[in-house]
Design a protein around this motif. Structure first.
Motif, PDB file in Angstrom:
ATOM      1  N   GLY A  94       0.834  -1.194   0.000  1.00  0.00           N
ATOM      2  CA  GLY A  94       0.000   0.000   0.000  1.00  0.00           C
ATOM      3  C   GLY A  94       0.872   1.250   0.000  1.00  0.00           C
ATOM      4  N   TRP A  95       0.262   2.398  -0.249  1.00  0.00           N
ATOM      5  CA  TRP A  95       1.071   3.619  -0.349  1.00  0.00           C
ATOM      6  C   TRP A  95       1.520   4.145   1.001  1.00  0.00           C
ATOM      7  N   ARG A  96       0.733   3.870   2.039  1.00  0.00           N
ATOM      8  CA  ARG A  96       1.099   4.372   3.366  1.00  0.00           C
ATOM      9  C   ARG A  96       2.389   3.705   3.873  1.00  0.00           C
ATOM     10  N   ASN A  97       2.588   2.440   3.518  1.00  0.00           N
ATOM     11  CA  ASN A  97       3.745   1.684   4.011  1.00  0.00           C
ATOM     12  C   ASN A  97       4.830   1.505   2.961  1.00  0.00           C
ATOM     13  N   THR A  98       4.755   2.280   1.885  1.00  0.00           N
ATOM     14  CA  THR A  98       5.796   2.233   0.855  1.00  0.00           C
ATOM     15  C   THR A  98       6.466   3.600   0.800  1.00  0.00           C
ATOM     16  N   THR A  99       7.775   3.606   0.960  1.00  0.00           N
ATOM     17  CA  THR A  99       8.514   4.868   0.943  1.00  0.00           C
ATOM     18  C   THR A  99       9.265   5.020  -0.382  1.00  0.00           C
ATOM     19  N   LEU A 100       9.615   6.257  -0.691  1.00  0.00           N
ATOM     20  CA  LEU A 100      10.422   6.503  -1.883  1.00  0.00           C
ATOM     21  C   LEU A 100      11.783   5.822  -1.756  1.00  0.00           C
TER      22      LEU A 100
END
Length: 201
Positions: free
Chosen positions: A33-39
């Motif tokens: 998910g986007w909340r738990n994926t960092t750049l």
């Protein structure tokens, strides 16, 4: 044939790197998910520094939109929105097999952006409404051509059909053993029966 100019070669390499970043982002977003994926995680998956990633995408939100752009482009490349609606629905299972990571990513982003303040909420809401409108237009085309009953409300039926499609996406992602080709074939047959004019029912 002339040799490619150095600038053209750099552009091509830049576009290749950009595509690698989008592909890695799709994979990680589907999983976390986007909340738990960092750049930083995405950069590491591609083998570039965070600064190198920011050369291509100025922010996480910009990358999220690029990922959705790629998903939309894949849909556009394989859809025939002016063709027969029921035939198109029967072939949806092909998309499941062709791009499961795009499917998983999109499902995860939808769930995480239900709140009106979420970064992709407005875009995803607009896309959801556009999907319903496209299906309703397909029903209307069939009604005008005499293939579908005219007492069916296209807008309401379209909501039902899109809900079925989204539900099948989630069900299949959870359990890939579901025979989606058979399921979509049977659903297409049921729609044919429901929408057929009385003389053909």
């Amino acid at each position: 044939m002339s040799e490619p100019r150095p600038y053209d070669t750099l552009l091509a390499k830049g576009e290749d790197r950009r595509q690698l970043i989008i592909t890695a982002a799709q994979r990680l977003l589907a999983r976390n998910g986007w909340r738990n994926t960092t750049l930083a995680q995405i950069a590491k998956a591609v083998g570039v520094s965070p600064a190198g990633l920011l050369h291509h995408f100025e922010s996480k939100e910009q990358l999220l939109h690029a990922v959705l752009d790629a998903r939309d482009a894949d849909d556009d490349a394989h859809a025939d929105r002016s063709g027969d609606l029921i035939e198109q629905i029967e072939r949806v299972a092909e998309r499941f097999q062709r791009s499961p990571e795009l499917l998983g990513m999109f499902a995860a982003l939808q769930i995480e952006n239900l709140d009106s303040n979420a970064p992709l909420h407005d875009r995803l809401l607009g896309r959801a409404r556009a999907s319903v409108e496209a299906v309703a237009e397909g029903i209307q085309r069939g009604q005008r051509a005499g293939r579908y009953r005219t007492d069916v409300d296209p807008a309401l039926k379209a909501v039902e059909i899109v809900a079925f499609l989204r539900g099948m996406e989630t069900s299949w992602l959870l359990d890939p053993s579901i025979p989606v080709t058979d399921v979509f074939r049977e659903y297409a047959r049921s729609l044919t029966r429901q929408l057929a004019p009385d003389s053909e029912a």
